[in-house]
Write an enzyme that holds these catalytic residues in place. Structure first.
Site, PDB file in Angstrom:
ATOM      1  N   HIS A 150       0.813  -1.221   0.000  1.00 36.24           N
ATOM      2  CA  HIS A 150       0.000   0.000   0.000  1.00 36.24           C
ATOM      3  C   HIS A 150       0.845   1.269   0.000  1.00 36.24           C
ATOM      4  CE1 HIS A 150       0.432  -0.195   4.518  1.00 36.24           C
ATOM      5  NE2 HIS A 150       0.492   1.110   4.364  1.00 36.24           N
ATOM      6  N   ASP A 183       0.153  -7.679   1.532  1.00 34.42           N
ATOM      7  CA  ASP A 183       0.530  -6.262   1.595  1.00 34.42           C
ATOM      8  C   ASP A 183       2.044  -6.084   1.638  1.00 34.42           C
ATOM      9  OD1 ASP A 183       0.087  -3.531   1.592  1.00 34.42           O
ATOM     10  OD2 ASP A 183      -0.014  -3.389   3.769  1.00 34.42           O
ATOM     11  N   SER A 193       4.752   2.540   8.004  1.00 33.28           N
ATOM     12  CA  SER A 193       4.417   1.374   7.182  1.00 33.28           C
ATOM     13  C   SER A 193       5.591   0.981   6.299  1.00 33.28           C
ATOM     14  CB  SER A 193       3.204   1.683   6.302  1.00 33.28           C
ATOM     15  OG  SER A 193       2.049   1.845   7.082  1.00 33.28           O
TER      16      SER A 193
END
Length: 383
Positions: free
Chosen positions: A124, A154, A228
Protein backbone atom coordinates in the site's frame (compact mmCIF):
# COMPACT_ATOMS: atom_id res chain seq x y z
CA UNK A 1 32.97 69.40 75.58
CA UNK A 2 33.03 65.68 76.35
CA UNK A 3 29.41 65.39 75.30
CA UNK A 4 30.18 66.87 71.86
CA UNK A 5 33.14 64.49 71.34
CA UNK A 6 31.00 61.48 72.29
CA UNK A 7 28.28 62.56 69.87
CA UNK A 8 30.82 62.98 67.05
CA UNK A 9 32.29 59.53 67.79
CA UNK A 10 28.86 57.91 67.73
CA UNK A 11 27.95 59.52 64.41
CA UNK A 12 31.28 58.44 62.86
CA UNK A 13 30.75 54.82 63.96
CA UNK A 14 27.18 54.81 62.64
CA UNK A 15 28.23 56.16 59.23
CA UNK A 16 31.08 53.63 59.04
CA UNK A 17 28.82 50.68 59.82
CA UNK A 18 26.31 51.87 57.22
CA UNK A 19 29.03 52.11 54.57
CA UNK A 20 30.36 48.64 55.48
CA UNK A 21 26.87 47.13 55.18
CA UNK A 22 26.30 48.70 51.76
CA UNK A 23 29.67 47.52 50.41
CA UNK A 24 29.19 43.99 51.86
CA UNK A 25 25.78 43.73 50.23
CA UNK A 26 26.49 45.22 46.81
CA UNK A 27 30.23 44.69 46.23
CA UNK A 28 31.52 41.89 48.48
CA UNK A 29 34.59 41.49 46.25
CA UNK A 30 35.89 44.84 47.57
CA UNK A 31 36.27 43.28 51.01
CA UNK A 32 38.79 40.64 49.90
CA UNK A 33 38.25 37.45 51.92
CA UNK A 34 34.94 38.82 53.10
CA UNK A 35 33.54 38.18 49.60
CA UNK A 36 33.52 34.46 50.27
CA UNK A 37 31.19 34.72 53.20
CA UNK A 38 28.15 32.53 52.55
CA UNK A 39 29.60 30.95 49.35
CA UNK A 40 29.52 27.13 49.08
CA UNK A 41 31.83 25.08 46.86
CA UNK A 42 31.73 21.31 46.26
CA UNK A 43 32.97 18.70 43.75
CA UNK A 44 30.34 17.14 41.45
CA UNK A 45 30.41 13.44 40.60
CA UNK A 46 31.01 12.64 36.92
CA UNK A 47 30.62 9.35 35.09
CA UNK A 48 33.71 7.71 33.64
CA UNK A 49 33.83 8.54 29.90
CA UNK A 50 32.66 5.53 27.84
CA UNK A 51 31.40 3.64 30.88
CA UNK A 52 28.43 1.33 30.30
CA UNK A 53 25.15 2.80 31.58
CA UNK A 54 23.65 1.20 34.64
CA UNK A 55 20.25 0.82 32.92
CA UNK A 56 19.36 -1.34 29.88
CA UNK A 57 20.07 0.21 26.49
CA UNK A 58 19.20 -0.84 22.96
CA UNK A 59 21.54 1.62 21.28
CA UNK A 60 23.61 -1.16 19.70
CA UNK A 61 20.54 -2.85 18.23
CA UNK A 62 19.35 0.45 16.78
CA UNK A 63 22.84 1.24 15.47
CA UNK A 64 22.95 -2.08 13.60
CA UNK A 65 19.52 -1.81 12.01
CA UNK A 66 18.98 1.91 11.34
CA UNK A 67 21.26 2.17 8.27
CA UNK A 68 19.14 -0.50 6.53
CA UNK A 69 15.83 1.35 7.07
CA UNK A 70 14.95 3.90 4.40
CA UNK A 71 12.32 6.58 3.90
CA UNK A 72 10.09 6.18 0.85
CA UNK A 73 8.38 9.10 -0.87
CA UNK A 74 5.84 8.38 -3.58
CA UNK A 75 3.72 10.53 -5.85
CA UNK A 76 0.99 9.85 -8.34
CA UNK A 77 -1.09 11.92 -10.67
CA UNK A 78 -4.26 13.19 -9.05
CA UNK A 79 -7.46 11.83 -10.65
CA UNK A 80 -8.51 15.25 -11.94
CA UNK A 81 -5.11 15.70 -13.59
CA UNK A 82 -5.83 12.73 -15.85
CA UNK A 83 -8.83 14.52 -17.40
CA UNK A 84 -8.09 15.17 -21.11
CA UNK A 85 -9.66 18.62 -20.72
CA UNK A 86 -6.65 19.67 -18.63
CA UNK A 87 -4.40 19.07 -21.64
CA UNK A 88 -6.51 21.26 -23.90
CA UNK A 89 -4.51 24.41 -24.98
CA UNK A 90 -7.60 26.64 -24.72
CA UNK A 91 -8.29 25.43 -21.18
CA UNK A 92 -4.68 26.08 -20.20
CA UNK A 93 -4.82 29.55 -21.73
CA UNK A 94 -7.64 30.57 -19.41
CA UNK A 95 -6.78 28.57 -16.30
CA UNK A 96 -2.99 28.36 -16.60
CA UNK A 97 -0.55 25.46 -16.40
CA UNK A 98 -1.06 22.92 -13.66
CA UNK A 99 2.00 21.35 -12.08
CA UNK A 100 2.89 19.91 -8.70
CA UNK A 101 -0.60 20.51 -7.31
CA UNK A 102 -1.82 17.78 -9.69
CA UNK A 103 0.24 15.17 -7.83
CA UNK A 104 -0.73 13.33 -4.66
CA UNK A 105 2.23 12.64 -2.40
CA UNK A 106 2.53 10.03 0.33
CA UNK A 107 5.30 8.57 2.45
CA UNK A 108 6.34 5.35 4.09
CA UNK A 109 9.37 3.30 5.04
CA UNK A 110 11.30 0.36 3.70
CA UNK A 111 14.03 -2.11 4.67
CA UNK A 112 17.12 -2.90 2.60
CA UNK A 113 17.36 -6.68 2.28
CA UNK A 114 20.03 -6.98 -0.40
CA UNK A 115 23.29 -5.16 -1.01
CA UNK A 116 22.33 -5.01 -4.71
CA UNK A 117 19.54 -2.53 -3.97
CA UNK A 118 16.51 -4.68 -3.10
CA UNK A 119 14.16 -3.07 -0.58
CA UNK A 120 11.10 -4.52 1.17
CA UNK A 121 8.08 -2.35 1.94
CA UNK A 122 4.29 -2.52 2.09
CA UNK A 123 2.28 -2.84 -1.09
CA UNK A 124 0.00 0.00 0.00
CA UNK A 125 3.02 2.31 0.23
CA UNK A 126 3.93 1.97 -3.46
CA UNK A 127 0.77 0.77 -5.21
CA UNK A 128 -0.35 3.00 -8.07
CA UNK A 129 2.67 5.29 -7.55
CA UNK A 130 4.00 7.09 -10.62
CA UNK A 131 7.27 8.00 -8.91
CA UNK A 132 9.11 6.40 -6.00
CA UNK A 133 12.05 8.07 -4.28
CA UNK A 134 14.11 6.41 -1.57
CA UNK A 135 16.12 8.36 1.01
CA UNK A 136 18.86 6.43 2.82
CA UNK A 137 19.96 7.03 6.39
CA UNK A 138 23.34 8.30 5.12
CA UNK A 139 21.66 11.09 3.14
CA UNK A 140 21.73 9.52 -0.33
CA UNK A 141 18.59 9.56 -2.48
CA UNK A 142 17.64 7.47 -5.50
CA UNK A 143 14.64 6.67 -7.67
CA UNK A 144 13.21 3.18 -7.26
CA UNK A 145 11.31 0.77 -9.48
CA UNK A 146 8.84 -1.93 -8.44
CA UNK A 147 10.14 -5.50 -8.80
CA UNK A 148 6.89 -7.14 -7.71
CA UNK A 149 3.98 -6.82 -5.29
CA UNK A 150 1.74 -9.12 -3.29
CA UNK A 151 -1.51 -7.38 -2.29
CA UNK A 152 -2.70 -10.46 -0.37
CA UNK A 153 0.04 -10.00 2.26
CA UNK A 154 0.53 -6.26 1.59
CA UNK A 155 4.20 -6.71 0.70
CA UNK A 156 6.25 -5.32 -2.17
CA UNK A 157 9.84 -5.48 -3.37
CA UNK A 158 11.39 -2.38 -4.98
CA UNK A 159 14.91 -1.74 -6.26
CA UNK A 160 17.32 1.18 -6.41
CA UNK A 161 20.43 1.34 -8.58
CA UNK A 162 22.93 1.70 -5.76
CA UNK A 163 25.61 -0.74 -4.70
CA UNK A 164 27.11 -1.83 -1.37
CA UNK A 165 24.01 -0.99 0.60
CA UNK A 166 23.71 -1.91 4.31
CA UNK A 167 21.37 -4.93 4.24
CA UNK A 168 19.57 -5.90 7.44
CA UNK A 169 20.04 -9.27 9.16
CA UNK A 170 16.96 -11.50 9.33
CA UNK A 171 15.94 -12.82 12.73
CA UNK A 172 13.82 -15.76 13.87
CA UNK A 173 10.30 -14.67 14.88
CA UNK A 174 9.33 -18.30 15.48
CA UNK A 175 11.57 -18.15 18.57
CA UNK A 176 10.11 -14.86 19.81
CA UNK A 177 7.88 -14.83 22.86
CA UNK A 178 5.20 -12.54 24.19
CA UNK A 179 6.99 -10.00 26.39
CA UNK A 180 10.21 -9.84 24.33
CA UNK A 181 11.48 -6.30 23.76
CA UNK A 182 11.22 -5.03 20.17
CA UNK A 183 12.07 -1.77 18.39
CA UNK A 184 10.12 -0.20 15.53
CA UNK A 185 12.11 1.89 13.04
CA UNK A 186 10.53 4.10 10.40
CA UNK A 187 9.55 7.59 9.30
CA UNK A 188 6.40 8.50 11.26
CA UNK A 189 4.51 11.51 9.92
CA UNK A 190 7.57 12.36 7.81
CA UNK A 191 9.55 13.73 10.76
CA UNK A 192 12.59 11.59 9.89
CA UNK A 193 13.98 8.25 10.97
CA UNK A 194 12.65 7.38 14.41
CA UNK A 195 13.08 4.45 16.81
CA UNK A 196 10.36 3.43 19.28
CA UNK A 197 10.40 0.64 21.85
CA UNK A 198 7.82 -1.84 23.09
CA UNK A 199 7.24 -5.53 23.57
CA UNK A 200 5.66 -8.33 21.58
CA UNK A 201 2.04 -8.29 22.67
CA UNK A 202 0.91 -11.37 20.72
CA UNK A 203 1.96 -13.64 17.86
CA UNK A 204 0.00 -15.35 15.10
CA UNK A 205 -2.72 -12.70 15.00
CA UNK A 206 -5.30 -13.35 12.25
CA UNK A 207 -9.01 -12.87 11.53
CA UNK A 208 -8.36 -9.12 11.51
CA UNK A 209 -9.67 -8.51 8.01
CA UNK A 210 -6.54 -6.60 7.02
CA UNK A 211 -5.08 -9.03 4.47
CA UNK A 212 -6.14 -12.27 2.81
CA UNK A 213 -3.22 -14.06 4.50
CA UNK A 214 -2.60 -12.98 8.09
CA UNK A 215 -0.07 -14.13 10.66
CA UNK A 216 0.82 -10.88 12.40
CA UNK A 217 3.16 -10.05 15.24
CA UNK A 218 1.32 -7.62 17.51
CA UNK A 219 3.36 -5.00 19.37
CA UNK A 220 2.82 -1.92 21.52
CA UNK A 221 5.89 -0.16 20.08
CA UNK A 222 4.59 3.14 18.68
CA UNK A 223 3.76 2.74 14.97
CA UNK A 224 2.25 5.74 13.21
CA UNK A 225 1.44 6.78 9.61
CA UNK A 226 4.75 6.77 7.73
CA UNK A 227 6.05 3.76 9.69
CA UNK A 228 4.42 1.37 7.18
CA UNK A 229 7.05 -0.80 5.54
CA UNK A 230 9.60 -0.11 8.27
CA UNK A 231 11.42 -2.62 10.45
CA UNK A 232 10.41 -4.36 13.65
CA UNK A 233 13.66 -5.64 15.17
CA UNK A 234 14.67 -7.64 18.22
CA UNK A 235 17.02 -6.49 20.99
CA UNK A 236 20.02 -7.61 18.90
CA UNK A 237 19.02 -5.57 15.84
CA UNK A 238 17.72 -8.49 13.74
CA UNK A 239 14.62 -8.09 11.57
CA UNK A 240 11.52 -9.79 13.00
CA UNK A 241 8.88 -8.26 10.75
CA UNK A 242 7.71 -5.49 8.44
CA UNK A 243 5.44 -2.96 10.15
CA UNK A 244 2.16 -2.99 8.26
CA UNK A 245 -0.90 -1.74 10.14
CA UNK A 246 -2.20 -0.19 13.34
CA UNK A 247 -5.48 -0.23 15.20
CA UNK A 248 -6.42 3.39 15.77
CA UNK A 249 -9.46 5.60 16.19
CA UNK A 250 -7.48 8.83 15.93
CA UNK A 251 -4.96 8.02 13.19
CA UNK A 252 -2.12 7.83 15.72
CA UNK A 253 -0.67 5.01 17.77
CA UNK A 254 -2.85 3.45 20.46
CA UNK A 255 -0.35 0.74 21.29
CA UNK A 256 -1.79 -1.87 18.92
CA UNK A 257 0.44 -2.34 15.88
CA UNK A 258 0.90 -5.28 13.53
CA UNK A 259 3.98 -6.50 11.68
CA UNK A 260 4.29 -9.20 9.01
CA UNK A 261 6.79 -11.81 10.31
CA UNK A 262 9.94 -12.49 8.29
CA UNK A 263 8.86 -16.12 7.81
CA UNK A 264 6.10 -14.78 5.54
CA UNK A 265 8.34 -12.02 4.19
CA UNK A 266 11.02 -14.45 3.01
CA UNK A 267 8.53 -16.65 1.17
CA UNK A 268 6.94 -13.66 -0.58
CA UNK A 269 10.27 -12.03 -1.40
CA UNK A 270 11.80 -15.19 -2.86
CA UNK A 271 8.72 -15.83 -5.01
CA UNK A 272 8.70 -12.24 -6.30
CA UNK A 273 12.39 -12.35 -7.17
CA UNK A 274 11.94 -15.69 -8.93
CA UNK A 275 8.62 -15.18 -10.71
CA UNK A 276 7.85 -11.47 -10.46
CA UNK A 277 4.79 -12.33 -8.35
CA UNK A 278 3.79 -14.78 -5.63
CA UNK A 279 2.77 -18.29 -6.69
CA UNK A 280 0.33 -19.98 -4.32
CA UNK A 281 -1.64 -23.19 -4.31
CA UNK A 282 -5.41 -23.18 -4.93
CA UNK A 283 -8.16 -25.80 -5.11
CA UNK A 284 -11.23 -23.71 -6.00
CA UNK A 285 -13.50 -23.85 -2.98
CA UNK A 286 -15.30 -21.30 -0.82
CA UNK A 287 -14.73 -22.16 2.85
CA UNK A 288 -16.66 -21.09 5.93
CA UNK A 289 -15.75 -21.35 9.60
CA UNK A 290 -17.70 -23.79 11.77
CA UNK A 291 -19.59 -21.68 14.28
CA UNK A 292 -21.62 -23.04 17.20
CA UNK A 293 -24.77 -21.95 15.36
CA UNK A 294 -23.79 -23.82 12.19
CA UNK A 295 -22.79 -26.90 14.15
CA UNK A 296 -26.17 -26.94 15.88
CA UNK A 297 -28.08 -26.21 12.67
CA UNK A 298 -26.42 -29.06 10.74
CA UNK A 299 -26.20 -31.39 13.73
CA UNK A 300 -22.39 -31.43 13.58
CA UNK A 301 -20.36 -32.92 16.38
CA UNK A 302 -17.23 -31.63 14.62
CA UNK A 303 -16.12 -28.24 15.98
CA UNK A 304 -12.82 -27.94 14.05
CA UNK A 305 -12.23 -27.65 10.33
CA UNK A 306 -13.79 -25.60 7.56
CA UNK A 307 -17.13 -26.18 5.88
CA UNK A 308 -16.97 -26.19 2.08
CA UNK A 309 -19.80 -23.78 1.22
CA UNK A 310 -19.12 -23.81 -2.51
CA UNK A 311 -17.02 -25.66 -5.11
CA UNK A 312 -15.89 -24.12 -8.39
CA UNK A 313 -17.16 -26.18 -11.30
CA UNK A 314 -14.33 -28.05 -13.07
CA UNK A 315 -11.88 -26.69 -10.52
CA UNK A 316 -9.25 -28.84 -8.78
CA UNK A 317 -11.50 -29.66 -5.81
CA UNK A 318 -14.49 -30.44 -8.04
CA UNK A 319 -12.41 -32.86 -10.11
CA UNK A 320 -11.13 -34.51 -6.92
CA UNK A 321 -14.68 -35.19 -5.69
CA UNK A 322 -15.07 -32.49 -3.05
CA UNK A 323 -18.72 -31.56 -2.53
CA UNK A 324 -20.51 -28.61 -0.89
CA UNK A 325 -21.21 -29.46 2.75
CA UNK A 326 -17.97 -31.41 3.19
CA UNK A 327 -15.85 -30.44 6.18
CA UNK A 328 -12.14 -30.11 5.37
CA UNK A 329 -10.21 -31.68 8.24
CA UNK A 330 -6.59 -31.89 7.05
CA UNK A 331 -4.26 -30.92 4.20
CA UNK A 332 -1.26 -33.16 3.61
CA UNK A 333 -1.77 -34.62 7.07
CA UNK A 334 -1.80 -31.21 8.80
CA UNK A 335 -5.01 -30.55 10.75
CA UNK A 336 -7.25 -27.65 9.74
CA UNK A 337 -8.79 -25.72 12.62
CA UNK A 338 -10.47 -22.93 10.63
CA UNK A 339 -10.61 -21.25 7.22
CA UNK A 340 -7.52 -19.10 7.89
CA UNK A 341 -5.38 -22.16 8.56
CA UNK A 342 -6.88 -23.89 5.53
CA UNK A 343 -6.01 -20.96 3.25
CA UNK A 344 -2.44 -20.87 4.55
CA UNK A 345 -1.90 -24.63 4.21
CA UNK A 346 -3.23 -24.78 0.66
CA UNK A 347 -1.35 -21.63 -0.39
CA UNK A 348 1.93 -23.30 0.59
CA UNK A 349 1.35 -26.22 -1.81
CA UNK A 350 3.06 -26.29 -5.21
CA UNK A 351 0.71 -25.80 -8.20
CA UNK A 352 0.70 -28.72 -10.61
CA UNK A 353 1.42 -31.32 -7.94
CA UNK A 354 -1.04 -33.67 -6.17
CA UNK A 355 -1.90 -33.33 -2.49
CA UNK A 356 -3.88 -35.42 0.00
CA UNK A 357 -6.85 -33.82 1.75
CA UNK A 358 -9.16 -35.29 4.40
CA UNK A 359 -12.85 -34.41 4.45
CA UNK A 360 -15.79 -35.37 6.63
CA UNK A 361 -18.98 -36.22 4.71
CA UNK A 362 -22.07 -37.41 6.57
CA UNK A 363 -19.96 -38.52 9.55
CA UNK A 364 -17.65 -40.49 7.25
CA UNK A 365 -14.00 -39.49 6.81
CA UNK A 366 -12.76 -39.57 3.22
CA UNK A 367 -9.23 -39.26 1.86
CA UNK A 368 -9.08 -37.47 -1.50
CA UNK A 369 -6.24 -36.56 -3.86
CA UNK A 370 -6.46 -33.14 -5.48
CA UNK A 371 -4.28 -31.71 -8.23
CA UNK A 372 -3.22 -28.31 -6.87
CA UNK A 373 -3.92 -25.33 -9.12
CA UNK A 374 -2.43 -21.84 -9.17
CA UNK A 375 -4.22 -19.28 -7.06
CA UNK A 376 -5.66 -16.39 -9.12
CA UNK A 377 -4.67 -12.86 -8.18
CA UNK A 378 -7.77 -12.19 -6.11
CA UNK A 379 -8.20 -10.50 -2.74
CA UNK A 380 -11.23 -12.57 -1.86
CA UNK A 381 -10.83 -15.06 0.96
CA UNK A 382 -11.52 -18.19 -1.03
CA UNK A 383 -9.43 -21.16 -2.05
Amino acid sequence: MMQRLWLLFAQTVTVGLALWFIVFTLQPGWLGRGGKVGAHTFAVQEAVPGAAPAHATYAEAARRAMPAVVNIFTSKEAPQAANPLLRDPLFRRFFGERGEEDKQASLGSGVIVGAQGYILTNNHVVEAADEIEVALADGRKASATIVGTDPETDLAVIKVNLNNLPAITFGHPEHSKVGDVVLAIGNPFGVGQTVTMGIISATGRNHLGINAFENFIQTDAAINPGNSGGALIDAQGNLLGINSAIYSRSGGSLGIGFAIPVSTVKMVMESILRHGHVVRGWIGVEPQDITPELAESFGLAQKNGAIIAGVLKNGPADKAGVRPGDILLAVQGKPVSDTTEMLNLIAQLTPGKPAKISVLRRSQRLELEVQIGKRPNLRREED
